[in-house]
Design an enzyme around this catalytic site. Structure first.
Site, short mmCIF file in Angstrom:
data_model
loop_
_atom_site.label_atom_id
_atom_site.label_comp_id
_atom_site.label_asym_id
_atom_site.label_seq_id
_atom_site.Cartn_x
_atom_site.Cartn_y
_atom_site.Cartn_z
N HIS A 42 3.56 -2.50 3.07
CA HIS A 42 3.66 -1.15 2.53
C HIS A 42 4.97 -0.95 1.78
O HIS A 42 5.91 -1.74 1.95
CB HIS A 42 3.56 -0.11 3.66
CG HIS A 42 2.18 0.00 4.25
ND1 HIS A 42 1.67 -0.94 5.11
CD2 HIS A 42 1.19 0.91 4.05
CE1 HIS A 42 0.43 -0.61 5.43
NE2 HIS A 42 0.10 0.51 4.80
N ASP B 185 0.82 -1.22 0.00
CA ASP B 185 0.00 0.00 0.00
C ASP B 185 0.85 1.27 0.00
O ASP B 185 2.04 1.25 0.28
CB ASP B 185 -0.92 0.02 1.23
CG ASP B 185 -2.11 -0.93 1.07
OD1 ASP B 185 -2.09 -1.78 0.15
OD2 ASP B 185 -3.05 -0.82 1.88
ZN LIG Z 1 -2.66 3.13 3.13
#
Ligand SMILES: [Zn+2]
Length: 285
Positions: A252, A103
Site C-alpha cells: 500500500h 493500493d
Molecule cells: Zn484497498
C-alpha cells in the site's frame, strides 16, 4: 526616348518595387515575428507548408508535430487463475519475477515520491491501484505516477466492498474511475483490483466489460495491518516468507512500506528475482 516608352519603363519599375515590397516582408515573417497582417494570415492559413520540403531553398522540412504513439511493449507474462504470473511460452521472460503493486493511491506526495524514487533506483515498474475519490482530491499525484512511467490500476471509486453492491453501483464504482483517470492521463486503466479482494461474478464481469484484467494478489505484505509508525522490517519479512516465482505482491501507499521498499527490492534482486513490467502482462479479461 518617347514619352510612351518612358511611361512603360516607369510602370515596370513601379511594378517591380511594388512586388519587392510585398514579397520581402512575407519572407521575413516566417514564424510570425513582426508580421504584417497579410503575411501573418498566410502563415496561419498554411501550416502545412512548414511540413512540406521547400525544394527551391533546400530546407529540410520541420517534422510534423510528433504524435506520441504509445510504446507498445512485447507481451511476456500471463496471469494464472490464482493471480500469479508465468512467462508466455517462447519468450525469454524469467520465471523468477514478481509483480509489485501499491493500493489505495494516491494521497501522500512524500510517500509517492519515495516509492517512485526507489522503483527508479531498481529500474522496477509497478501498478498503483487508485481510488476515484483520492484521484479527485489529488489529480497531480495521479499524473505524477503516470509521468514517472508507472502504471495506474482501478481500485474502485469509494473503496467499498463491491461484492455487497447492486450491479448498477458496481458499474458506476468502476466506470467513474475509468473516466476520471482517462481525463487526466489520456488512457483508461487495464488492471482492476477490488477493495479487500472482494469481488464476485458481477464485479469480475464489470471489470471485463471495461477491458480490464481482474486480480487480487498472491503475496500480501500485511502492511495494512500495521499502525503508524509501522515497522518496515515486518513488511520485508512478510513478503519474503510468501515469496514464489510469479508472485503478485500487494503493498500500500504507506510510509513504512515506502521505507521498506529499497531493502525489499534489494533482497529480491539478491535472490535472483526481476520485476515484471505491467505493460508486458497479457490483458485478456
Ligand atoms: Zn484497498
Amino acid at each position: 526616348m518617347t514619352k510612351a516608352t518612358m511611361n512603360t519603363i516607369c510602370a515596370v519599375f513601379a511594378l517591380t518595387a511594388l512586388l519587392t515590397s510585398c514579397s520581402s516582408p512575407s519572407k521575413l515573417t516566417v514564424g510570425g515575428v513582426n508580421a504584417h497582417p497579410s503575411a501573418d494570415a498566410s502563415a496561419v492559413q498554411s501550416p502545412a507548408s512548414r511540413q512540406t520540403p521547400s525544394t527551391s531553398e533546400g530546407i529540410s522540412p520541420t517534422p510534423a508535430e510528433p504524435s506520441p504513439s504509445p510504446q507498445v511493449k512485447a507481451v511476456q507474462y500471463k496471469m494464472t487463475s490464482v493471480y500469479r504470473f508465468v512467462p508466455i511460452d517462447q519468450t525469454n521472460a524469467s520465471k523468477k519475477a514478481v509483480l509489485l503493486t501499491f493500493d489505495d493511491a494516491p494521497h501522500n506526495e512524500e510517500v509517492i515520491n519515495s516509492l517512485l524514487d526507489t522503483l527508479d533506483k531498481h529500474k522496477a515498474k509497478a501498478i498503483f491501484f487508485v481510488n476515484g475519490y483520492r484521484v479527485k482530491q489529488h489529480p497531480d499525484l495521479l499524473k505524477l505516477i503516470h509521468d514517472r512511467g508507472q502504471t495506474i490500476g482501478n481500485h474502485s471509486w469509494d473503496h467499498i466492498d463491491l461484492k455487497k453492491e447492486e450491479p448498477a453501483k458496481v458499474e458506476s464504482q468502476i466506470a467513474d474511475v475509468q473516466a476520471e483517470v482517462k481525463a487526466l492521463i489520456g488512457k483508461e486503466p487495464v488492471f482492476f483490483r477490488p477493495p479487500y479482494g472482494s469481488g464476485g461474478d458481477t464485479v469480475k464481469q464489470a471489470a471485463k466489460n471495461h477491458g480490464m484484467l481482474f486480480m487480487t494478489w498472491s503475496n500480501g505484505s500485511l502492511d495494512w495491518e500495521q499502525k503508524a509508525p509501522g515497522d518496515p522490517d515486518k513488511v520485508i519479512s512478510n513478503v519474503l516468507k510468501q515469496l514464489h516465482p510469479g508472485a503478485n505482491i500487494l503493498m500500500h501507499e504507506l510510509k513504512w512500506t515506502a521505507a521498506a521498499l529499497d531493502g525489499l527490492l534489494t533482497k529480491l534482486e539478491e535472490k535472483g528475482y526481476s520485476f515484471i513490467d505491467p505493460e508486458t502482462i497479457m490483458i485478456s479479461p
